[in-house]
Design a protein around this motif. Structure first.
Motif, PDB file in Angstrom:
ATOM      1  N   ASP A  29      31.757  36.393   6.742  1.00 17.63           N
ATOM      2  CA  ASP A  29      30.646  35.522   7.087  1.00 17.63           C
ATOM      3  C   ASP A  29      30.358  34.468   6.016  1.00 17.63           C
ATOM      4  O   ASP A  29      29.571  33.564   6.247  1.00 17.63           O
ATOM      5  CB  ASP A  29      29.377  36.357   7.309  1.00 17.63           C
ATOM      6  N   ALA A  30      30.992  34.584   4.859  1.00 15.63           N
ATOM      7  CA  ALA A  30      30.717  33.649   3.782  1.00 15.63           C
ATOM      8  C   ALA A  30      31.196  32.246   4.164  1.00 15.63           C
ATOM      9  O   ALA A  30      32.224  32.078   4.804  1.00 15.63           O
ATOM     10  CB  ALA A  30      31.428  34.103   2.503  1.00 15.63           C
ATOM     11  N   VAL A  31      30.434  31.227   3.745  1.00 14.11           N
ATOM     12  CA  VAL A  31      30.815  29.845   4.004  1.00 14.11           C
ATOM     13  C   VAL A  31      31.996  29.514   3.103  1.00 14.11           C
ATOM     14  O   VAL A  31      31.940  29.713   1.890  1.00 14.11           O
ATOM     15  CB  VAL A  31      29.616  28.900   3.716  1.00 14.11           C
ATOM     16  N   LYS A  32      33.082  29.013   3.700  1.00 13.08           N
ATOM     17  CA  LYS A  32      34.281  28.662   2.932  1.00 13.08           C
ATOM     18  C   LYS A  32      34.449  27.151   2.971  1.00 13.08           C
ATOM     19  O   LYS A  32      34.425  26.542   4.027  1.00 13.08           O
ATOM     20  CB  LYS A  32      35.510  29.344   3.518  1.00 13.08           C
ATOM     21  N   HIS A  33      34.609  26.558   1.814  1.00 11.64           N
ATOM     22  CA  HIS A  33      34.811  25.116   1.697  1.00 11.64           C
ATOM     23  C   HIS A  33      36.316  24.866   1.572  1.00 11.64           C
ATOM     24  O   HIS A  33      36.933  25.322   0.614  1.00 11.64           O
ATOM     25  CB  HIS A  33      34.051  24.573   0.486  1.00 11.64           C
ATOM     26  N   ARG A  82      35.123  15.577 -10.799  1.00  4.98           N
ATOM     27  CA  ARG A  82      35.257  16.815 -11.566  1.00  4.98           C
ATOM     28  C   ARG A  82      34.009  17.685 -11.431  1.00  4.98           C
ATOM     29  O   ARG A  82      32.914  17.182 -11.230  1.00  4.98           O
ATOM     30  CB  ARG A  82      35.505  16.491 -13.028  1.00  4.98           C
ATOM     31  N   ASN A  83      34.223  18.966 -11.602  1.00  5.40           N
ATOM     32  CA  ASN A  83      33.123  19.934 -11.643  1.00  5.40           C
ATOM     33  C   ASN A  83      32.227  19.835 -10.403  1.00  5.40           C
ATOM     34  O   ASN A  83      31.017  19.675 -10.510  1.00  5.40           O
ATOM     35  CB  ASN A  83      32.308  19.739 -12.929  1.00  5.40           C
ATOM     36  N   ILE A  84      32.857  19.965  -9.232  1.00  2.00           N
ATOM     37  CA  ILE A  84      32.098  19.881  -7.982  1.00  2.00           C
ATOM     38  C   ILE A  84      31.185  21.089  -7.822  1.00  2.00           C
ATOM     39  O   ILE A  84      31.390  22.133  -8.438  1.00  2.00           O
ATOM     40  CB  ILE A  84      33.030  19.779  -6.748  1.00  2.00           C
ATOM     41  N   SER A  85      30.165  20.927  -7.004  1.00  2.00           N
ATOM     42  CA  SER A  85      29.342  22.067  -6.607  1.00  2.00           C
ATOM     43  C   SER A  85      29.417  22.164  -5.085  1.00  2.00           C
ATOM     44  O   SER A  85      29.683  21.177  -4.400  1.00  2.00           O
ATOM     45  CB  SER A  85      27.903  21.925  -7.097  1.00  2.00           C
ATOM     46  N   LEU A  86      29.218  23.366  -4.569  1.00  2.00           N
ATOM     47  CA  LEU A  86      29.334  23.616  -3.140  1.00  2.00           C
ATOM     48  C   LEU A  86      27.956  23.622  -2.492  1.00  2.00           C
ATOM     49  O   LEU A  86      26.993  24.106  -3.079  1.00  2.00           O
ATOM     50  CB  LEU A  86      30.015  24.971  -2.898  1.00  2.00           C
ATOM     51  N   VAL A  87      27.872  23.090  -1.292  1.00  2.00           N
ATOM     52  CA  VAL A  87      26.639  23.179  -0.507  1.00  2.00           C
ATOM     53  C   VAL A  87      26.751  24.502   0.246  1.00  2.00           C
ATOM     54  O   VAL A  87      27.584  24.648   1.139  1.00  2.00           O
ATOM     55  CB  VAL A  87      26.496  21.975   0.450  1.00  2.00           C
ATOM     56  N   HIS A  88      25.953  25.485  -0.148  1.00  2.00           N
ATOM     57  CA  HIS A  88      26.154  26.860   0.305  1.00  2.00           C
ATOM     58  C   HIS A  88      25.931  27.100   1.790  1.00  2.00           C
ATOM     59  O   HIS A  88      26.470  28.035   2.346  1.00  2.00           O
ATOM     60  CB  HIS A  88      25.302  27.825  -0.520  1.00  2.00           C
ATOM     61  N   ASP A  89      25.160  26.241   2.445  1.00  3.37           N
ATOM     62  CA  ASP A  89      24.916  26.479   3.866  1.00  3.37           C
ATOM     63  C   ASP A  89      25.712  25.533   4.771  1.00  3.37           C
ATOM     64  O   ASP A  89      25.519  25.520   5.972  1.00  3.37           O
ATOM     65  CB  ASP A  89      23.420  26.381   4.178  1.00  3.37           C
ATOM     66  N   ASN A  90      26.625  24.729   4.178  1.00  6.11           N
ATOM     67  CA  ASN A  90      27.426  23.809   4.979  1.00  6.11           C
ATOM     68  C   ASN A  90      28.846  23.746   4.422  1.00  6.11           C
ATOM     69  O   ASN A  90      29.072  23.195   3.350  1.00  6.11           O
ATOM     70  CB  ASN A  90      26.790  22.416   4.987  1.00  6.11           C
TER      71      ASN A  90
END
Length: 192
Positions: free
Chosen positions: A121-125, A161-169
């Motif tokens: 169920d985890a969001v995968k980018h 560089r050093n991206i961050s993930l949008v956890h709900d999208n």
């Protein structure tokens, strides 16, 4: 007194999970914070095989947890929680999990193996090439992108560089381009 004799005495010569009386074995519950009797349960060969090999799991066999999950023995509670978590997609185990109460230490032990984590169920980018993106990765833009509100175009080939993930999208990541913090669609980047 030997460990096996203590387990037989505690369980009344029955599997502490299913209640079976044949082919009983001492089973050390993985990741136990304790040792000896507290770290073991007495279980049937059938239960042992299904615990150790998820491919052999028969969900109907585990309906026995409806009774055994109420055991006062923490090791039994831990195995019951782990098996119910493994089977929760069946429907009925989720109802039992909702009723099952484990104190903080016992719950920490139950979760120590990772059983019950919702990996599916985890969001995968995923980038344009299908590579899994993680926070802190570097990516390269594969298309010129007009950055709304900043009045500039992020050029193809620009490294972020050093991206961050949008956890709900799963389609959005964040990063800095030309000194601006922007949201970027994953389909327009490739992992570098």
């Amino acid at each position: 007194m030997s460990l096996e004799r203590e387990l037989v005495k505690r369980s009344g010569s029955t599997c502490e999970l299913s209640g079976e009386t044949e082919n009983l074995k001492a089973y050390q519950v993985p990741k136990s914070p304790g040792t000896g009797l507290d770290a073991h349960i007495l279980i049937s060969q059938t239960c042992l095989e299904q615990i150790e090999d998820p491919e052999k799991t028969d969900p109907n066999h585990w309906r026995c947890l409806n009774d055994s999950m109420w055991s006062e023995v923490p090791a039994v509670q831990v195995v019951a929680w782990r098996m119910l978590s493994r089977l929760k997609s069946e429907g009925w185990p989720q109802d039992l999990l909702d009723m099952l109460y484990l104190d903080e230490d016992t719950m920490a032990w139950a979760k120590a193996t990772g059983e019950g984590d919702d990996h599916e169920d985890a969001v995968k980018h995923i980038d344009a090439n299908g590579a899994l993106l993680q926070a802190g990765d570097s990516v390269v833009l594969i298309k010129d992108l007009n950055v709304k509100g900043a009045n500039f175009t992020a050029k193809r080939g620009t490294a972020v560089r050093n991206i961050s993930l949008v956890h709900d999208n799963a389609e959005h990541i964040e990063g800095r381009v030309s000194g601006q913090h922007i949201v970027i669609l994953t389909k327009f980047v490739k992992k570098s």
